[in-house]
Design a protein around this motif. Structure first.
Motif, PDB file in Angstrom:
ATOM      1  N   GLN A   6      40.342  70.408  84.927  1.00 63.29           N
ATOM      2  CA  GLN A   6      40.797  69.114  85.468  1.00 63.29           C
ATOM      3  C   GLN A   6      41.145  68.168  84.322  1.00 63.29           C
ATOM      4  O   GLN A   6      40.413  68.036  83.357  1.00 63.29           O
ATOM      5  CB  GLN A   6      39.689  68.503  86.336  1.00 63.29           C
ATOM      6  N   ARG A   7      42.280  67.502  84.439  1.00 62.37           N
ATOM      7  CA  ARG A   7      42.675  66.529  83.434  1.00 62.37           C
ATOM      8  C   ARG A   7      41.848  65.247  83.622  1.00 62.37           C
ATOM      9  O   ARG A   7      41.489  64.894  84.736  1.00 62.37           O
ATOM     10  CB  ARG A   7      44.161  66.216  83.534  1.00 62.37           C
ATOM     11  N   TRP A   8      41.592  64.533  82.521  1.00 61.00           N
ATOM     12  CA  TRP A   8      40.716  63.364  82.557  1.00 61.00           C
ATOM     13  C   TRP A   8      41.242  62.259  83.457  1.00 61.00           C
ATOM     14  O   TRP A   8      40.487  61.482  84.037  1.00 61.00           O
ATOM     15  CB  TRP A   8      40.504  62.813  81.147  1.00 61.00           C
ATOM     16  N   TYR A   9      42.577  62.218  83.625  1.00 61.96           N
ATOM     17  CA  TYR A   9      43.161  61.115  84.385  1.00 61.96           C
ATOM     18  C   TYR A   9      43.349  61.432  85.872  1.00 61.96           C
ATOM     19  O   TYR A   9      43.780  60.566  86.640  1.00 61.96           O
ATOM     20  CB  TYR A   9      44.517  60.718  83.788  1.00 61.96           C
ATOM     21  N   THR A  10      42.990  62.648  86.299  1.00 57.98           N
ATOM     22  CA  THR A  10      43.194  63.026  87.704  1.00 57.98           C
ATOM     23  C   THR A  10      42.474  62.099  88.686  1.00 57.98           C
ATOM     24  O   THR A  10      43.076  61.646  89.667  1.00 57.98           O
ATOM     25  CB  THR A  10      42.754  64.486  87.929  1.00 57.98           C
ATOM     26  N   PRO A  11      41.181  61.762  88.479  1.00 63.14           N
ATOM     27  CA  PRO A  11      40.514  60.853  89.424  1.00 63.14           C
ATOM     28  C   PRO A  11      41.196  59.490  89.516  1.00 63.14           C
ATOM     29  O   PRO A  11      41.252  58.888  90.591  1.00 63.14           O
ATOM     30  CB  PRO A  11      39.098  60.729  88.853  1.00 63.14           C
ATOM     31  N   TYR A  12      41.740  59.023  88.370  1.00 62.27           N
ATOM     32  CA  TYR A  12      42.386  57.706  88.366  1.00 62.27           C
ATOM     33  C   TYR A  12      43.694  57.730  89.147  1.00 62.27           C
ATOM     34  O   TYR A  12      44.104  56.714  89.723  1.00 62.27           O
ATOM     35  CB  TYR A  12      42.632  57.257  86.915  1.00 62.27           C
ATOM     36  N   LEU A  13      44.356  58.898  89.178  1.00 57.91           N
ATOM     37  CA  LEU A  13      45.579  59.011  89.977  1.00 57.91           C
ATOM     38  C   LEU A  13      45.269  58.868  91.464  1.00 57.91           C
ATOM     39  O   LEU A  13      46.014  58.225  92.219  1.00 57.91           O
ATOM     40  CB  LEU A  13      46.255  60.364  89.711  1.00 57.91           C
TER      41      LEU A  13
END
Length: 293
Positions: A6-13
């Protein structure tokens, strides 16, 4: 915990749409309102003129502001039994396994989803000098002559409080009902075995275990009461003689009738601080008091 790959920015998207809506419809208007409270601005002749704390100083000498604040406090106190105490008793009633109880729940909740404008207009007919209420009271011999409730300074505010309480009672009843259904039935059964009657079960079991829900109900009731507007706008327009002038209505009147956006923003900021203060006070009073008496 991060999922492998999982990329670090996925939750922020995933959170981005909600954050954008929060920023556009809450954060930005709130910051703008705080800024405007230090300006004189009428929306017609820009630019806004910086006046410092003049709007707040003006409040101190504004008799209508203090009247509105007092009426808001009276509104809060008057709504307390209607939206905190009575719904608790109703929730205990509708939590019983009785014939037709689901239909009763639905009917009692209908006013909550009904437009306040429609409710206010309907109740205007009830409170009219030739309305249903006067007809019933004079017919029963309780009144010698009809009362013009919404035109009488002594009756107008209680009448509006009654309408607000009647409309929203079902919402608070559902809050308590949700809490009641989390209490194990075995606790009540043990109390019955020990000889506890209905009053003792309510006082020693139901109320202590529902205290977090009561705290939520009190907080929501305080916030609603302090910013009451629609019912007053529909039924009384703040009258008669400012008897129903609340902070919510006075702020709207200053902003959109007199175009004093800076002064309205300053009063809105004061109202915001008051509501936060009331919420914190309620939290401190009710925190940790969930032990069965």
């Amino acid at each position: 915990m991060r999922i492998p790959g999982q990329r670090w920015y996925t939750p922020y998207l995933f959170a981005a749409p909600a954050l954008v809506l929060f920023g556009v419809f809450f954060a930005w208007p709130a910051v703008t309102a705080i800024q405007l409270s230090f300006f004189k601005y009428d929306m017609i002749s820009p630019p806004p003129v910086f006046v410092g704390v003049d709007n707040f100083v003006r409040m101190l000498g504004d008799g209508r502001f203090w009247t509105a604040l007092l009426n808001s406090v009276l509104f809060l106190v008057g709504m307390f039994p209607l939206l905190v105490v009575v719904p608790l008793l109703l929730a205990v009633l509708v939590n019983q396994k009785l014939p037709g109880i689901k239909t009763f729940r639905m009917l009692y909740y209908l006013p909550v989803v009904t437009s306040m404008v429609a409710v206010g207009i309907a109740w205007e007919y009830v409170f009219h000098q030739q309305g249903v209420l006067n007809w019933m009271l004079t017919g029963a011999g309780l009144l010698d002559e009809p009362i013009q409730y919404l035109l009488d300074p002594a009756w107008a505010l209680p009448a509006v409080i009654l309408v607000e309480g009647w409309k929203n009672m079902g919402f608070y009843m559902m809050i308590y009902l949700a809490g009641l259904q989390t209490i194990p039935a075995s606790i009540y059964e043990a109390a019955r075995v020990d000889g506890a009657n209905a009053w003792h079960r309510l006082r020693s079991i139901t109320v202590p275990l529902l205290l977090p829900y009561i705290a939520v109900a009190i907080t929501v009731e305080m916030l609603d009461a302090m910013q009451a507007f629609t019912s007053i706008y529909v039924m009384t327009k703040g009258g008669p003689q400012d008897a129903t002038l609340t902070l919510g209505y006075y702020i709207w009147s200053a902003a959109f009738e007199r175009y004093e956006m800076g002064y309205a923003s300053a009063m809105g900021l004061v109202l915001w601080v008051l509501m936060i203060g009331l919420a914190i006070l309620n939290y401190r009073i009710t925190r940790g008091r969930t032990v069965i008496a």
